[in-house]
Design an enzyme around this catalytic site. Structure first.
Site, short mmCIF file in Angstrom:
data_model
loop_
_atom_site.label_atom_id
_atom_site.label_comp_id
_atom_site.label_asym_id
_atom_site.label_seq_id
_atom_site.Cartn_x
_atom_site.Cartn_y
_atom_site.Cartn_z
N PHE A 136 0.87 -1.17 0.00
CA PHE A 136 0.00 0.00 0.00
C PHE A 136 0.92 1.23 0.00
O PHE A 136 1.88 1.28 0.77
CB PHE A 136 -0.88 -0.03 1.26
CG PHE A 136 -1.94 1.03 1.25
CD1 PHE A 136 -3.16 0.80 0.64
CD2 PHE A 136 -1.71 2.26 1.84
CE1 PHE A 136 -4.14 1.79 0.62
CE2 PHE A 136 -2.69 3.25 1.83
CZ PHE A 136 -3.90 3.02 1.22
N ASP A 205 2.26 -5.28 8.37
CA ASP A 205 1.07 -4.44 8.24
C ASP A 205 -0.15 -5.37 8.17
O ASP A 205 -0.27 -6.17 7.23
CB ASP A 205 1.19 -3.58 6.96
CG ASP A 205 -0.01 -2.66 6.76
OD1 ASP A 205 -1.12 -3.00 7.22
OD2 ASP A 205 0.16 -1.61 6.11
N TYR A 230 -10.60 0.43 10.93
CA TYR A 230 -11.86 0.85 10.28
C TYR A 230 -12.31 -0.11 9.19
O TYR A 230 -13.33 0.12 8.57
CB TYR A 230 -11.74 2.28 9.72
CG TYR A 230 -10.48 2.57 8.93
CD1 TYR A 230 -10.30 2.07 7.66
CD2 TYR A 230 -9.46 3.34 9.49
CE1 TYR A 230 -9.14 2.33 6.95
CE2 TYR A 230 -8.30 3.61 8.79
CZ TYR A 230 -8.14 3.09 7.52
OH TYR A 230 -6.99 3.34 6.83
N LYS A 231 -11.52 -1.17 8.95
CA LYS A 231 -11.94 -2.13 7.92
C LYS A 231 -12.69 -3.29 8.61
O LYS A 231 -13.84 -3.14 8.98
CB LYS A 231 -10.72 -2.63 7.16
CG LYS A 231 -9.92 -1.54 6.46
CD LYS A 231 -8.77 -2.16 5.68
CE LYS A 231 -7.71 -1.16 5.27
NZ LYS A 231 -8.13 -0.29 4.19
N ARG A 385 -12.54 -4.81 -6.68
CA ARG A 385 -12.25 -5.47 -5.39
C ARG A 385 -13.56 -5.75 -4.65
O ARG A 385 -14.42 -4.87 -4.55
CB ARG A 385 -11.42 -4.55 -4.49
CG ARG A 385 -9.96 -4.56 -4.73
CD ARG A 385 -9.17 -3.95 -3.57
NE ARG A 385 -9.87 -2.97 -2.75
CZ ARG A 385 -9.40 -2.48 -1.62
NH1 ARG A 385 -8.22 -2.87 -1.16
NH2 ARG A 385 -10.09 -1.59 -0.93
C1 LIG Z 1 -2.32 -2.06 3.84
C2 LIG Z 1 -2.60 -0.66 4.27
N1 LIG Z 1 -1.66 0.02 4.95
C3 LIG Z 1 -1.86 1.29 5.33
C4 LIG Z 1 -3.04 1.94 5.06
C5 LIG Z 1 -3.20 3.39 5.45
O1 LIG Z 1 -3.82 3.55 6.64
P1 LIG Z 1 -4.06 4.98 7.30
O2 LIG Z 1 -4.89 5.75 6.37
O3 LIG Z 1 -4.75 4.61 8.59
O4 LIG Z 1 -2.76 5.62 7.55
C6 LIG Z 1 -4.07 1.27 4.40
C7 LIG Z 1 -5.34 1.94 4.11
O5 LIG Z 1 -6.24 1.47 3.47
C8 LIG Z 1 -3.83 -0.06 3.97
O6 LIG Z 1 -4.76 -0.75 3.30
#
Ligand SMILES: Cc1ncc(COP(=O)(O)O)c(C=O)c1O
Length: 415
Positions: A136, A205, A230-231, A385
């Protein structure tokens, strides 16, 4: 396929969905959520609202804030919320208590964890930080900054090539448990062991695995982990993320963001910084109480839920969806004439809780799906998705989504 045969196949799949729903031990949990009409398959971006949360938030705002005001920091236990809620998340990710603190965004926690991981040994011979090349984006950006700050090189590596890339120059490695785009599940035990064998520190992560499947941080010996809430944990938009620091590292964890609430005696207001004991040193500033307590309330839906049941249902849901797509969509799935191809592995051991389909017309197709009440999401340019959240997604939803996808593909001209 003849029309009769097609009707028989869809009847069979509908029956399979109905049987699975009837036998689903998690089915009663759906009633604990507020859900819109239609089929919601975007809980891998924003989880649904547990129905009891608004009243709890109203109490936090009206009574704890409105009436108790400053007293709530102690009387409503606001001050200790980051560690208390961390302990509530811990069993969902296979961690013993005292190793998770809630607060800040995942992005901020990635930064703390990667810098903390490099500083753990601070060995100048370990010049490299490896990062999953398909990560990500925020993880890549923050890992680059963490590497710059600690005087290391950032090396993007594909997950499959990580074991070969690890070596005596690796300080730390940042890996996604489930790839956000493809839904591929990476082998936490094997990759963590490979990192340790090379003398490197492993940072995971968990954004797409916490609440989606069993995670075994302690059993895998993970050093640091981060994740969002939040997911699949349904904490609400912008709910605070979490940072996990393994017990054995906590005394050595040197956070790059040593804010006052991570101080050993924050109210002494001293000029010198002394880090708190334990995972509290992962805190930074004043906790975001309103979202944090919404999350705490939301986590109650997990009481008594077995992670193994969640995993079994997730795999059955995604299997059913893939089978329905293969049968319903003109040209099938992954065939020479298919307009959709699965980017998500078929092997259960390599699959998270989402299905990603590559489709040349993805933007128009997702718009068509949403217009018909099937909400997934689009990852530009060509990825559809679909997130399958086992606490509230029905097997009938998986079947319906595939049927609507076939209808929409019938209407959107091939590119
Ligand atoms: C794998 C992954 N890492 C990091 C994040 C970013 O998270 P945040 O917006 O809480 O910093 C996301 C957001 O969707 C994600 O899917």
């Amino acid at each position: 396929m003849s029309e009769n045969l097609t009707a028989a196949v869809s009847r069979e799949l509908l029956e399979r969905a109905a049987k699975l729903d009837a036998a689903d031990e998690l089915a009663p949990l759906r009633a604990r959520f507020t859900l819109p009409e239609g089929v919601y398959l975007d809980g891998n971006s924003l989880g649904a609202l547990p129905a009891h949360v608004p009243a709890r938030v109203a109490d936090v705002v009206g009574r704890q804030w409105g009436e108790l005001l400053i007293r709530s920091w102690s009387e409503s236990a606001w001050w200790t919320a980051p560690e208390r809620i961390g302990d509530r998340i811990a069993p969902l990710v296979g961690a013993a208590p005292g190793q998770i603190v809630v607060g800040d965004s995942t992005s901020v926690n990635v930064f703390k964890a990667v810098v903390g991981a490099v500083r753990l040994h601070d060995d100048p011979a370990r010049t490299d930080v490896l990062v999953d090349a398909a990560t990500f984006p925020t993880d890549g950006y923050l890992a680059a900054s963490a590497a710059r700050l600690t005087g290391r090189r950032l090396i993007p590596v594909r997950a499959a090539e990580l074991p070969a890339a690890l070596g005596p120059s690796t300080a730390a490695v940042l890996i996604n448990h489930v790839d956000f785009r493809t839904g591929r599940l990476h082998d936490m035990a094997a990759l963590t062991a490979a990192a340790h064998e090379a003398g490197a520190v492993a940072v995971w992560d968990l954004c797409h695995s916490a609440g989606a499947l069993p995670v075994a941080l302690d059993d895998c010996g993970v050093d640091f982990a981060v994740g969002c809430t939040y997911k699949y944990l349904n904490g609400g938009p912008g709910a605070p993320a979490f940072l996990h620091v393994a017990q054995r590292h906590q005394g050595f964890f040197d956070s790059p963001l040593p804010g006052w609430t991570s101080h050993g005696d924050p109210f002494a207001m001293t000029e010198e910084y002394t880090a708190a004991e334990g995972v509290t040193r992962g805190r930074v500033g004043t906790p975001d109480i309103l979202s944090m307590l919404a999350l705490e309330a939301a986590l109650e839906v997990w009481d008594g839920v077995r992670p193994d049941s969640v995993r079994a249902k997730s795999l059955a849901l995604t299997d059913l969806f893939l089978d329905c797509v293969a049968e319903y969509v003109p040209g099938g799935l992954d065939g020479p004439d298919s307009r959709v191809r699965s980017m998500t592995p078929y092997a259960h051991g390599e699959r998270g809780s989402q299905i990603a389909l590559r489709c040349a017309e993805a933007p128009a197709v997702m718009a068509g799906l949403i217009a018909r009440g099937v909400v997934g999401d689009l990852r530009r340019p060509d990825v559809l998705r679909f997130g399958f959240t086992p606490l509230y997604t029905r097997f009938a939803d998986a079947e319906r989504a595939a049927a609507v996808l076939a209808e929409v593909l019938g209407e959107v001209p091939a590119a």
